[in-house]
Every structure is written in C-alpha cells, then in structure tokens.
Design a protein around this motif. Structure first.
Motif, PDB file in Angstrom:
ATOM      1  N   GLY A  34      10.683   7.937  -1.042  1.00 56.65           N
ATOM      2  CA  GLY A  34       9.403   8.155  -0.388  1.00 56.65           C
ATOM      3  C   GLY A  34       8.252   8.043  -1.368  1.00 56.65           C
ATOM      4  N   CYS A  35       8.531   8.398  -2.614  1.00 56.03           N
ATOM      5  CA  CYS A  35       7.492   8.390  -3.643  1.00 56.03           C
ATOM      6  C   CYS A  35       8.173   8.133  -4.992  1.00 56.03           C
ATOM      7  CB  CYS A  35       6.750   9.733  -3.592  1.00 56.03           C
ATOM      8  SG  CYS A  35       5.160   9.705  -4.454  1.00 56.03           S
ATOM      9  N   ASP A  36       7.427   8.347  -6.055  1.00 56.07           N
ATOM     10  CA  ASP A  36       7.960   8.283  -7.426  1.00 56.07           C
ATOM     11  C   ASP A  36       9.330   8.943  -7.585  1.00 56.07           C
ATOM     12  OD1 ASP A  36       6.043   7.207  -8.951  1.00 56.07           O
ATOM     13  OD2 ASP A  36       5.470   9.075  -9.957  1.00 56.07           O
ATOM     14  N   LEU A  78       0.838  -1.201   0.000  1.00 55.59           N
ATOM     15  CA  LEU A  78       0.000   0.000   0.000  1.00 55.59           C
ATOM     16  C   LEU A  78       0.866   1.242   0.000  1.00 55.59           C
ATOM     17  CD1 LEU A  78      -2.708   1.448   0.222  1.00 55.59           C
ATOM     18  CD2 LEU A  78      -2.720   0.972   2.676  1.00 55.59           C
ATOM     19  N   HIS A  79       0.645   2.097  -0.993  1.00 53.46           N
ATOM     20  CA  HIS A  79       1.424   3.331  -1.151  1.00 53.46           C
ATOM     21  C   HIS A  79       0.513   4.539  -0.981  1.00 53.46           C
ATOM     22  CE1 HIS A  79       4.542   5.923  -3.179  1.00 53.46           C
ATOM     23  NE2 HIS A  79       3.467   6.668  -3.295  1.00 53.46           N
ATOM     24  N   ILE A  80       0.761   5.329   0.050  1.00 51.24           N
ATOM     25  CA  ILE A  80       0.026   6.587   0.200  1.00 51.24           C
ATOM     26  C   ILE A  80       1.050   7.690   0.447  1.00 51.24           C
ATOM     27  CG2 ILE A  80      -1.760   7.855   1.458  1.00 51.24           C
ATOM     28  CD1 ILE A  80      -3.163   5.274   2.034  1.00 51.24           C
ATOM     29  N   CYS A  81       0.982   8.734  -0.378  1.00 48.82           N
ATOM     30  CA  CYS A  81       1.986   9.797  -0.338  1.00 48.82           C
ATOM     31  C   CYS A  81       1.721  10.763   0.816  1.00 48.82           C
ATOM     32  CB  CYS A  81       1.970  10.608  -1.627  1.00 48.82           C
ATOM     33  SG  CYS A  81       1.813   9.607  -3.102  1.00 48.82           S
ATOM     34  N   GLY A  82       2.696  11.604   1.068  1.00 51.64           N
ATOM     35  CA  GLY A  82       2.521  12.682   2.046  1.00 51.64           C
ATOM     36  C   GLY A  82       2.566  12.169   3.476  1.00 51.64           C
TER      37      GLY A  82
HETATM   38 ZN   LIG Z   1       3.626   8.675  -3.553  1.00 55.31          ZN
END
Ligand SMILES: [Zn+2]
Length: 346
Positions: free
Chosen positions: A320-322, A238-242
């Motif tokens: 952390g993200c893309d 599960l990937h959720i940003c911020g």
């Molecule tokens: Zn992200």
C-alpha cells in the motif's frame, strides 16, 4: 512463446492488455539494504552503494520493477530549495529548519538544478547506474514530489494547513514554486533513465484534507508535474497514502496512468470506479502485514488483492505504501510467489 521480461509485463499491463501474469512490484527501496549488509545510513551518500542494494533486491527477490529511491525526493528537494537538514546517526535525514517561516519568505526559496544542486546529482547518478545494469529489461520507477506535499516540507505542514484557510494565495504561490522544482526534477530523472514517474503526495490524502481542498490546492499542480513527466517520455503514476476513496476520480483527472492506492482503499471498489481508465497498484498493508506479518499472512493478503482487482488486467500487485526498512525479506518473497502462483492470466 518466449517468457515476458518484467518490462514487457508491466508495460503490457499499463496499456490495458493482458500479460502472462499479474506484475508484482513492492514499493521497496532502503529495505534492500538488508541484502548487501549495508546500513540505511551508510548507503545514503553513495550512488554505487544505493544502486547495488536496489539491484540486489530485484535480482534476489524477483519482483518486476525497481523503485529507484532511498531518501525521499521530498528531502532531497527540500534541502536543495533551502531547508536545513539534520542527519541522525541511525536514520534517514529530516528537515531541521524550514526555508519558509512566514509568507514573506517566498523569495528565500531557491530554484534547484537537478544536475548540480545539493545532493540531487547523487540521485541522478543512482538512476543511471541502475539503468546501466538493468538495460531496459526491468522498468525503473522514480518518485517525484507532489507539489502540495513539497510545499509542506518547505514551510511546515501545520503552517501549510492553516494557510489553506487563512491565506490561500500563499499556498498557491508556494505550491507554484514547488511545481517548478518538481517539474525540473521529473524531467531530469526521466532523462537519467526512469520509465515510470511516481508523483507522491501524502499530504494531499483524503485522510488529511477534504476532496474540495484536493481539487483546489493539489490536483492542478499534480497535473502539471505528471504532464511534464509524460512529455519527457515516462509513464505517469500517482501515489497518495491513506484513505483516498473519495478522491479516486479526481486523482484520475490528473492524467495519471497508474493509481497507487494504500491499504485503506477497498480495491474492488476502486476497480469498479476507475479500473477501466487506469492501472491500479496496491495494496497490501505495509506495516501490519509486510512488516509484522508472516509469509502465510502475506500470501493470503496477496491472494485477496488479486481476487479483488486482477480480473481483466490493469492491476499491479504491490504494497500500500513504502516497505519499512526492517520488513522480513521472506515476506517480500511470499508476495512475489503469490503473484507468480495465483496471478496467472493464461
Ligand atoms: Zn504512501
């Protein structure tokens, strides 16, 4: 002892056992275009070109998995479900017109077939090509749309946010359609060869909605998608940003095995809260450190992540993200080298 393959290293970690060292998997897709001399846009409509770049990235930079993506799965599904896209000359496509412009438009949403609708078959072909070449030696990660975020693609994020307050039933109905599409897509990419399905749900971030709204609108749909992916044979992630610290527990309750956390999350705190139940994946700042930093600052950031979360296992070093398209590849090399050097368990 024979050297561990990337696949063994990653799966050992996910099972909660100690591998030889911390696996390192930057969330890199289109930034690999730098290696094949192809622009972001040129590879967009060709599965062999996309696959070639993704494979070159893993081969030449030496990380432990391939994120098989390019254009976001949100875009691919939004188009397949009836949104109109615009194709800029030097950038990835964007939604030009939402298929749902009022609550009365729900019946305009099409239910796509991942094997035949719009550009979805292109993604299936890319997965198959990467699988053929990697042959199970390297695990394949594949993004799947989080239904709440996909709902935002279908009707516009602002309209979705307003509707959570004024017309929650509409949000539930639209998210339900998004869930059905996302489940079919998840099953298809697993069948094509994806080993780890990454449900991405950036609009469900605690930076954007309250933990209560996450529990009401996003979590149940994520649970359905991740369960379907797992039943199809993949490891759910599960990937959720911020900022997601307030919802880490709720994110775990979706049944995920991996939590991908962005740089705003304190890794040591996440480790303390949920590190016994899931594998944490993160969280070097994708923009400030990977895109704008130097190999030296990346090495320091990687060491810090390892220091915070690697003890006892269940940790994968990542961004952390893309990873942004223009990220210097020397920075990715530094990240991989840091895991090899500072992430040893033996
Ligand atoms: Zn992200």
């Amino acid at each position: 002892m024979p050297k561990m393959t990337p696949f063994d290293r990653v799966m050992t970690t996910i099972r909660g056992q100690l591998p030889d060292r911390v696996p390192v998997i930057p969330q890199i897709t289109y930034a690999t275009a730098q290696l094949t001399g192809l622009g972001l846009v040129e590879a967009l409509h060709s599965a062999p070109k996309t696959a070639a770049a993704l494979l070159a990235g893993q081969r030449e930079l030496g990380y432990d998995a391939v994120y098989v993506g390019w254009e976001s799965s949100f875009n691919l599904l939004a188009e397949a479900m009836g949104c109109t896209m615009r194709f800029p000359e030097n950038d990835l496509p964007q939604v030009a017109e939402h298929v749902v412009r009022s609550p009365n438009d729900l019946d305009k949403v099409k239910m796509p077939d991942p094997h035949s609708t719009a550009r979805l078959p292109l993604r299936m072909e890319t997965v198959k090509l990467v699988k053929q070449k990697t042959q199970g030696r390297v695990p394949l990660f594949g993004y799947v749309p989080g239904p709440f975020t996909l709902a935002g693609q279908l009707c516009g994020v602002t309209q979705l946010m307003i509707a959570t307050l004024r017309n929650p039933q509409f949000v539930h109905d639209l998210t339900q359609l998004a869930t059905t599409a996302s489940v079919a897509y998840a099953k298809a990419i697993v069948e094509a060869g994806i080993d780890v399905t990454v449900a991405a749900d950036p609009t469900a971030s605690a930076s954007l909605i309250s933990p209560q709204m996450f529990a009401t609108f996003a979590a149940p749909a994520l649970r359905t998608v991740l369960h379907a992916a797992e039943t199809a044979g993949a490891v759910p992630s599960l990937h959720i940003c911020g900022q997601t610290t307030p919802i880490l527990e709720a994110m775990c309750s979706t049944g995920t095995c991996i939590l991908e956390v962005d740089h705003l999350v304190d890794l040591s705190k996440a480790k303390q809260l949920v590190g016994q139940r899931v594998t944490l994946l993160g969280n070097i700042n994708s923009t400030d450190t990977l895109l704008k930093g130097s190999p030296k600052t990346v090495t320091e950031a990687a060491k810090f992540c390892i220091h915070q979360a690697a003890a006892g296992g269940r940790f994968i070093l990542s961004s952390g993200c893309d990873v942004p398209a223009a990220t210097p590849l020397a920075n990715i090399r530094a990240m991989v080298a840091a895991a090899q050097r500072y992430g040893r368990y033996d």
